[in-house]
Design an enzyme around this catalytic site. Sequence first.
Site, short mmCIF file in Angstrom:
data_model
loop_
_atom_site.label_atom_id
_atom_site.label_comp_id
_atom_site.label_asym_id
_atom_site.label_seq_id
_atom_site.Cartn_x
_atom_site.Cartn_y
_atom_site.Cartn_z
N ARG A 16 0.84 -1.21 0.00
CA ARG A 16 0.00 0.00 0.00
C ARG A 16 0.87 1.25 0.00
O ARG A 16 2.08 1.19 0.19
CB ARG A 16 -0.91 0.02 1.23
CG ARG A 16 -1.98 -1.05 1.21
CD ARG A 16 -2.95 -0.96 2.37
NE ARG A 16 -2.36 -1.34 3.63
CZ ARG A 16 -2.16 -0.51 4.66
NH1 ARG A 16 -2.53 0.76 4.57
NH2 ARG A 16 -1.61 -0.94 5.77
N ASP A 64 7.01 -10.10 8.48
CA ASP A 64 6.81 -9.06 9.49
C ASP A 64 8.12 -8.29 9.68
O ASP A 64 9.12 -8.85 10.15
CB ASP A 64 6.38 -9.73 10.81
CG ASP A 64 6.11 -8.71 11.91
OD1 ASP A 64 6.39 -7.51 11.71
OD2 ASP A 64 5.61 -9.13 12.97
N SER A 143 11.10 10.25 8.38
CA SER A 143 10.01 11.23 8.32
C SER A 143 10.56 12.57 8.82
O SER A 143 11.46 12.59 9.68
CB SER A 143 8.87 10.80 9.24
OG SER A 143 7.98 11.88 9.45
N TYR A 156 6.64 7.55 17.44
CA TYR A 156 6.92 7.61 16.00
C TYR A 156 8.14 8.50 15.73
O TYR A 156 9.05 8.12 14.97
CB TYR A 156 5.68 8.16 15.30
CG TYR A 156 5.76 8.21 13.78
CD1 TYR A 156 5.61 7.04 13.03
CD2 TYR A 156 5.96 9.41 13.11
CE1 TYR A 156 5.65 7.09 11.64
CE2 TYR A 156 6.00 9.46 11.73
CZ TYR A 156 5.84 8.29 10.99
OH TYR A 156 5.90 8.35 9.62
N ALA A 158 10.59 9.26 17.73
CA ALA A 158 11.81 8.61 18.24
C ALA A 158 12.27 7.54 17.26
O ALA A 158 13.47 7.41 16.97
CB ALA A 158 11.56 8.01 19.62
N LYS A 160 11.73 7.38 14.06
CA LYS A 160 12.20 7.97 12.80
C LYS A 160 13.52 8.72 13.00
O LYS A 160 14.35 8.77 12.10
CB LYS A 160 11.13 8.90 12.23
CG LYS A 160 9.86 8.18 11.79
CD LYS A 160 10.15 7.14 10.72
CE LYS A 160 8.90 6.51 10.14
NZ LYS A 160 9.21 5.49 9.13
N ILE A 189 2.42 13.14 3.14
CA ILE A 189 2.16 12.45 1.87
C ILE A 189 0.78 11.79 1.94
O ILE A 189 0.44 11.17 2.94
CB ILE A 189 3.24 11.37 1.61
CG1 ILE A 189 4.67 11.93 1.79
CG2 ILE A 189 3.06 10.74 0.23
CD1 ILE A 189 5.06 13.05 0.87
#
Length: 248
Positions: A16, A64, A143, A156, A158, A160, A189
């Site tokens: 995706r 995974d 990010s 998130y 931390a 990235k 995005i």
Amino acid sequence: MDLLKGKVAIITGGSRGIGQAIVRKYVAEGASVAFTYHSSEAIANALADELSTPEIKVKGYKSDASSFADAEALVSQVMEDFGQIDIVINNAGVTRDTLLLRMTEAMWDEVLTTNLKSIFNLSKHVLKPMLKARAGSIINISSIVGLTGNPGQANYAASKAGIFGFTKSLAKEAGSRGVRCNAIAPGFIETDMTEKLDDKVKEAYLKNIPLGRLGSAAEVADLCVFLGSDQSSYITGQTISICGGLYD
Ligand code: NAP
């Protein structure tokens, strides 16, 4: 357009969003692609069927990203199926947003293992064949939130931010053997990940984006083509932002 002709890429989270756009651009540029997914089996099978041709192999693998054992099995299976691995794009990622006061240990662990440990998992296993070939490009999708921080995203951000230190270190370790490692820091995005954000949050972001719009997954994929191709042969250890000017 044959920028990646003859190359083989592993792209994580290719079912995706940004990952799927990268799979599509890579195939359009002549690469064969092994991509992973976590739960979207039907989408993954349809994508592989749609893009495979007699010259270009495209195959989806349920793997995974947070599992060290899955990464090891993936690399050995892709080597068996494709015979080489030239490019790895560590793209799979998740968000579990909430303020730190409400964040559970499980929310922290899931984001850190899926977004950051995943990069260790796959890079570690792919490094041996790349060092042996004395060539390779590893691209880590971070990010701009890893550069700026964001309320409600301590886990998130931390995960990235950790990617930047990993990327620079691996670039220094592997550069002398022809293996490059770079990070991409996308801004806002349009994908399923941002679709779930509140409209007010989106409007607030938009006001601060100099280009006045959200980015597309295809635009991030174009940058991945450049960093995977020989056109970027003297670039390693860098973070390139793609955010419409949101972060400078
Ligand atoms: P998305 O639309 O939610 O897609 C996520 C992809 O990752 C899916 O293919 C999903 O597979 C896969 N995935 C999730 N957990 C996985 C796991 N444990 N193992 C393997 N695959 C897994 O997300 P996106 O917006 O395209 O984001 C892609 C990357 O870009 C992420 O690392 C994200 O942090 C980063 N990013 C996105 C934005 C943005 O604005 N969208 C901005 C900055 C950075 P299934 O389909 O099987 O669930």
